[in-house]
Design a protein around this motif. Sequence first.
Motif, mmCIF file in Angstrom:
data_model
loop_
_atom_site.group_PDB
_atom_site.id
_atom_site.type_symbol
_atom_site.label_atom_id
_atom_site.label_comp_id
_atom_site.label_asym_id
_atom_site.label_seq_id
_atom_site.Cartn_x
_atom_site.Cartn_y
_atom_site.Cartn_z
ATOM 1 N N LEU A 100 13.444 -17.974 3.334
ATOM 2 C CA LEU A 100 12.142 -18.622 3.520
ATOM 3 C C LEU A 100 11.043 -17.590 3.340
ATOM 4 C CD1 LEU A 100 10.649 -21.259 4.406
ATOM 5 C CD2 LEU A 100 10.760 -20.361 6.748
ATOM 6 N N HIS A 101 9.982 -17.961 2.634
ATOM 7 C CA HIS A 101 8.837 -17.073 2.387
ATOM 8 C C HIS A 101 7.591 -17.631 3.069
ATOM 9 C CE1 HIS A 101 11.563 -16.056 -0.928
ATOM 10 N NE2 HIS A 101 10.988 -14.868 -0.910
ATOM 11 N N ASP A 102 6.675 -16.731 3.382
ATOM 12 C CA ASP A 102 5.389 -17.171 3.923
ATOM 13 C C ASP A 102 4.461 -17.528 2.762
ATOM 14 O OD1 ASP A 102 4.430 -14.772 2.901
ATOM 15 O OD2 ASP A 102 4.120 -13.837 4.857
ATOM 16 N N GLU A 103 3.211 -17.803 3.089
ATOM 17 C CA GLU A 103 2.241 -18.241 2.077
ATOM 18 C C GLU A 103 1.977 -17.182 1.012
ATOM 19 O OE1 GLU A 103 1.832 -18.287 5.371
ATOM 20 O OE2 GLU A 103 1.810 -20.423 5.848
ATOM 21 N N GLY A 104 2.183 -15.919 1.343
ATOM 22 C CA GLY A 104 1.986 -14.825 0.394
ATOM 23 C C GLY A 104 3.259 -14.453 -0.360
ATOM 24 N N ARG A 105 4.296 -15.274 -0.271
ATOM 25 C CA ARG A 105 5.592 -15.075 -0.932
ATOM 26 C C ARG A 105 6.356 -13.868 -0.378
ATOM 27 N NH1 ARG A 105 7.976 -18.911 -3.171
ATOM 28 N NH2 ARG A 105 8.953 -17.674 -4.764
ATOM 29 N N THR A 106 6.086 -13.516 0.878
ATOM 30 C CA THR A 106 6.813 -12.445 1.547
ATOM 31 C C THR A 106 7.991 -13.066 2.303
ATOM 32 O OG1 THR A 106 4.759 -11.218 1.849
ATOM 33 C CG2 THR A 106 6.623 -10.579 3.236
ATOM 34 N N PRO A 107 9.213 -12.570 2.098
ATOM 35 C CA PRO A 107 10.363 -13.115 2.835
ATOM 36 C C PRO A 107 10.194 -12.915 4.338
ATOM 37 C CG PRO A 107 11.093 -11.711 1.022
ATOM 38 C CD PRO A 107 9.616 -11.522 1.146
ATOM 39 N N CYS A 109 12.508 -14.921 6.773
ATOM 40 C CA CYS A 109 13.794 -15.160 7.414
ATOM 41 C C CYS A 109 14.773 -15.712 6.388
ATOM 42 C CB CYS A 109 13.667 -16.098 8.616
ATOM 43 S SG CYS A 109 13.063 -17.737 8.226
ATOM 44 N N ALA A 110 16.048 -15.698 6.756
ATOM 45 C CA ALA A 110 17.070 -16.175 5.828
ATOM 46 C C ALA A 110 18.229 -16.792 6.583
ATOM 47 C CB ALA A 110 17.570 -15.022 4.959
ATOM 48 N N TRP A 111 18.857 -17.765 5.940
ATOM 49 C CA TRP A 111 20.096 -18.353 6.400
ATOM 50 C C TRP A 111 21.169 -17.867 5.440
ATOM 51 C CZ3 TRP A 111 15.419 -20.620 6.293
ATOM 52 C CH2 TRP A 111 14.935 -21.165 7.483
ATOM 53 N N VAL A 112 22.230 -17.278 5.984
ATOM 54 C CA VAL A 112 23.296 -16.731 5.153
ATOM 55 C C VAL A 112 24.576 -17.515 5.441
ATOM 56 C CG1 VAL A 112 24.622 -14.676 4.541
ATOM 57 C CG2 VAL A 112 22.216 -14.458 5.232
ATOM 58 N N LEU A 113 25.097 -18.157 4.417
ATOM 59 C CA LEU A 113 26.341 -18.910 4.525
ATOM 60 C C LEU A 113 27.468 -18.027 4.007
ATOM 61 C CD1 LEU A 113 23.968 -21.061 4.078
ATOM 62 C CD2 LEU A 113 25.817 -22.632 3.632
ATOM 63 N N HIS A 114 28.402 -17.694 4.891
ATOM 64 C CA HIS A 114 29.505 -16.812 4.535
ATOM 65 C C HIS A 114 30.707 -17.637 4.083
ATOM 66 C CE1 HIS A 114 27.484 -13.292 6.231
ATOM 67 N NE2 HIS A 114 27.056 -14.127 7.168
ATOM 68 N N ALA A 115 31.359 -17.175 3.032
ATOM 69 C CA ALA A 115 32.536 -17.843 2.455
ATOM 70 C C ALA A 115 32.216 -19.295 2.121
ATOM 71 C CB ALA A 115 33.735 -17.732 3.392
ATOM 72 N N ALA A 116 31.066 -19.508 1.484
ATOM 73 C CA ALA A 116 30.657 -20.857 1.092
ATOM 74 C C ALA A 116 31.428 -21.287 -0.152
ATOM 75 C CB ALA A 116 29.157 -20.903 0.818
ATOM 76 N N GLN A 117 31.808 -22.566 -0.152
ATOM 77 C CA GLN A 117 32.520 -23.151 -1.279
ATOM 78 C C GLN A 117 31.962 -24.542 -1.558
ATOM 79 O OE1 GLN A 117 36.903 -22.328 -1.426
ATOM 80 N NE2 GLN A 117 36.569 -22.046 0.762
ATOM 81 N N PRO A 118 32.003 -24.966 -2.812
ATOM 82 C CA PRO A 118 31.496 -26.303 -3.121
ATOM 83 C C PRO A 118 32.447 -27.374 -2.615
ATOM 84 C CG PRO A 118 32.437 -25.314 -5.083
ATOM 85 C CD PRO A 118 32.473 -24.264 -4.002
ATOM 86 N N LYS A 119 31.880 -28.393 -2.023
ATOM 87 C CA LYS A 119 32.661 -29.521 -1.523
ATOM 88 C C LYS A 119 32.442 -30.748 -2.389
ATOM 89 C CE LYS A 119 33.050 -32.544 2.515
ATOM 90 N NZ LYS A 119 32.587 -32.768 3.876
ATOM 91 N N LYS A 120 31.199 -30.916 -2.843
ATOM 92 C CA LYS A 120 30.866 -32.137 -3.566
ATOM 93 C C LYS A 120 29.680 -31.871 -4.480
ATOM 94 C CE LYS A 120 29.274 -36.815 -2.335
ATOM 95 N NZ LYS A 120 28.977 -37.681 -1.179
ATOM 96 N N PHE A 148 21.570 -16.598 10.917
ATOM 97 C CA PHE A 148 20.119 -16.660 10.735
ATOM 98 C C PHE A 148 19.591 -15.254 10.910
ATOM 99 C CE2 PHE A 148 15.813 -17.171 12.501
ATOM 100 C CZ PHE A 148 15.236 -17.862 11.447
ATOM 101 N N GLN A 149 18.782 -14.791 9.943
ATOM 102 C CA GLN A 149 18.266 -13.436 9.988
ATOM 103 C C GLN A 149 16.744 -13.441 9.935
ATOM 104 O OE1 GLN A 149 19.928 -11.686 6.481
ATOM 105 N NE2 GLN A 149 21.940 -11.409 7.386
ATOM 106 N N SER A 150 16.157 -12.600 10.728
ATOM 107 C CA SER A 150 14.720 -12.360 10.661
ATOM 108 C C SER A 150 14.525 -11.177 9.723
ATOM 109 C CB SER A 150 14.189 -12.034 12.049
ATOM 110 O OG SER A 150 12.842 -11.739 12.004
ATOM 111 N N LEU A 151 13.613 -11.304 8.772
ATOM 112 C CA LEU A 151 13.420 -10.228 7.790
ATOM 113 C C LEU A 151 12.158 -9.432 8.068
ATOM 114 C CD1 LEU A 151 14.408 -12.234 4.618
ATOM 115 C CD2 LEU A 151 15.837 -10.732 5.999
#
Length: 151
Positions: A100-107, A109-120, A148-151
């Motif tokens: 996620l970025h703020d209004e100035g396009r600065t990161p 926070c982030a959500w990191v999905l570990h070992a993600a695989q397509p289901k559908k 969830f990470q704060s950047l």
Amino acid sequence: MATRNNPYGAFNFLVKLGDTGGEDQIAGGFSDFSGAGNEVKYAEYRNGNDPENHVRKIANTNTTNDVTLKRGVIGDLRLFNWIKAVREGAYDARTVTVTLHDEGRTPVCAWVLHAAQPKKWVGPTLTGKGGGEVAMEELHLVAERIDFQSL
């Protein structure tokens, strides 16, 4: 991520799908990211000689919700090829990051999905009515863990 009084907008984010021919390469931005969540299950336990008549809640396993990504069809086959490879028996788990970025396009926070695989994978709904809608595709992912990470 600095604390602020007003919340961040939900419209300014980037998705990295792991190894898709360049992790930083964005092929058509996603318009939607939804479903991120985690649930901890609890077991109930009570000692037979416990003087209080109530159970204890003991943390047990946890589950990560399925995540849905949506984007306009742009002719890029990487999403479909990923689920096709898994369908044909390949194990292709990836680290998927949504930043996620703020209004100035600065990161911020982030959500990191570990070992993600397509289901559908869901293709677009097409109609001959002639409207202004965009042909959309969506990808549903499963993940073993979400952070969830704060950047």
